[in-house]
Design a protein around this motif. Structure first.
Motif, PDB file in Angstrom:
ATOM      1  N   LEU A  98      57.281   6.132  53.114  1.00 35.96           N
ATOM      2  CA  LEU A  98      57.610   7.089  54.166  1.00 35.96           C
ATOM      3  C   LEU A  98      56.966   8.440  53.883  1.00 35.96           C
ATOM      4  N   PRO A  99      56.726   9.255  54.919  1.00 37.71           N
ATOM      5  CA  PRO A  99      56.173  10.600  54.683  1.00 37.71           C
ATOM      6  C   PRO A  99      57.003  11.426  53.700  1.00 37.71           C
ATOM      7  N   PRO A 137      49.473   5.010  59.297  1.00 36.08           N
ATOM      8  CA  PRO A 137      48.941   6.337  59.637  1.00 36.08           C
ATOM      9  C   PRO A 137      49.956   7.471  59.525  1.00 36.08           C
ATOM     10  N   LYS A 138      51.221   7.226  59.887  1.00 35.67           N
ATOM     11  CA  LYS A 138      52.223   8.290  59.829  1.00 35.67           C
ATOM     12  C   LYS A 138      52.393   8.811  58.406  1.00 35.67           C
ATOM     13  N   THR A 139      52.354   7.915  57.433  1.00 32.56           N
ATOM     14  CA  THR A 139      52.492   8.329  56.039  1.00 32.56           C
ATOM     15  C   THR A 139      51.218   8.987  55.543  1.00 32.56           C
ATOM     16  N   GLN A 140      50.060   8.445  55.938  1.00 31.02           N
ATOM     17  CA  GLN A 140      48.797   9.086  55.569  1.00 31.02           C
ATOM     18  C   GLN A 140      48.764  10.528  56.080  1.00 31.02           C
ATOM     19  N   ALA A 141      49.301  10.744  57.281  1.00 33.40           N
ATOM     20  CA  ALA A 141      49.265  12.073  57.895  1.00 33.40           C
ATOM     21  C   ALA A 141      50.104  13.086  57.134  1.00 33.40           C
ATOM     22  N   ALA A 142      50.981  12.618  56.262  1.00 30.49           N
ATOM     23  CA  ALA A 142      51.793  13.543  55.479  1.00 30.49           C
ATOM     24  C   ALA A 142      50.937  14.423  54.577  1.00 30.49           C
TER      25      ALA A 142
END
Length: 328
Positions: A98-99, A137-142
């Motif tokens: 998770l982020p 992608p959501k976690t990468q965006a963190a």
């Protein structure tokens, strides 16, 4: 999951680079040589790759290592971090990460009835993101805010990251069905992208001899301090980039925009200037010459370009730019 190899995040928060006096050119170049020699006690046959990583580190950039599993990407990142007496944390990217597992989270303290921020592994001087493309992608965006602004925002509160701060990410490129493609916005935040390749037969034989007993990284000691690195970064910042060199970089960037579906962004041009400044320091100069630009161009720009066909990276476009744009 995270692997914390040094003290907690609070110990990593030190003064920004701007508060330090620059090292002399000779001292900064000697520092880079000392770190390189120390890393080569563990890593065999990767002198150029080590130098490229240090260029990115001294130039305040981030690095993406892409290759097949087992060629030493993670060990190389660990060796760099161990050679500098700084905080180092490792994040193993997985599909369920998770982020908040990266940036941190606010936790309610029952004792004082208040929320307290618990920093995530991104709060370190060197952060190893292992197999970053295994996370969604959501976690990468963190990492986007952290890599660009050296801060993270959680529940509306902004927290500064330690200085220096560098992300070294590895990417698995042989299991496309089990990985996620990195968004261009994140790829563009990496100053450099490197491939290590397989070692030569002689290098692999030497490597096997070194790891036959205890692994050499277990006895690796730091040879540089955080203040030394910050002073070396100030040395890099002070390197002169004269107008003809700036114009040369601008013309190279324009070539990529005219001959590719997606050319180099202004962020890419800035990254090239900073990398060339670090290269000049490593060569003992306080000014950038076109040779510095040409040496750094392939690793700084190729991953930022999308060819007109839409497939692959921009290696061919970079080569054509170097061949076509004149040096004046």
């Amino acid at each position: 999951m995270t692997d914390v190899s040094r003290p907690d995040a609070d110990a990593a928060v030190v003064s920004p680079d701007e508060e330090f006096e620059p090292l002399s050119l000779d001292a900064a170049a000697a520092l880079a040589d000392r770190i390189t020699e120390n890393v080569e006690r563990v890593i065999v046959g990767q002198h150029d790759a080590i130098e490229h990583i240090l260029v990115a580190f001294f130039a305040r950039g981030h690095l993406l290592l892409e290759d097949v599993p087992g060629v030493g990407k993670t060990m190389l990142a660990r060796s760099i971090a161990t050679s500098i007496d700084c905080t180092f944390k490792r994040v193993q990217f997985t599909p369920d990460l998770l982020p908040s597992d990266v940036t941190g989270v606010n936790v309610f303290n029952q004792k004082n009835r208040e929320f307290e921020f618990q920093p995530g592994p991104v709060f370190a001087n060197i952060v190893l993101g292992d197999e970053i493309n295994r996370a969604p992608p959501k976690t990468q965006a963190a990492l986007l805010e952290a890599m660009e602004e050296e801060q993270v925002t959680v529940d509306g509160d902004t927290h500064r990251l330690p200085s220096p701060f560098t992300v070294i990410a590895t990417q698995n490129d042989v299991e496309p069905n089990r990985t996620y493609e990195l968004p261009m916005a994140e790829i563009d935040r990496f100053m450099k992208k490197l491939r290590l390749g397989y070692p030569s037969e002689d290098d692999e034989t030497e490597l096997l001899g070194r790891v036959a007993g205890d692994h050499p990284i277990e006895s690796l000691d730091p040879v540089a301090s955080v203040p030394e690195v910050q002073r070396a970064r100030r040395t890099v910042v002070a390197v002169d980039v004269r107008e003809p060199v700036r114009s040369y970089i601008t013309e190279l960037a324009s070539f990529t925009r005219d001959h590719a579906q997606l050319g180099v962004s202004p962020r890419g041009s800035i990254a090239l200037v900073r990398a060339a400044q670090a290269r000049a320091v490593f060569e003992g100069r306080d000014y950038v010459v076109p040779d510095d630009v040409q040496a750094e161009l392939p690793t700084v720009w190729s991953h930022r370009i999308r060819p007109s066909g839409g497939d692959g990276d921009g290696v061919a476009v970079v080569e054509r730019a170097l061949d076509t744009v004149p040096v004046e």
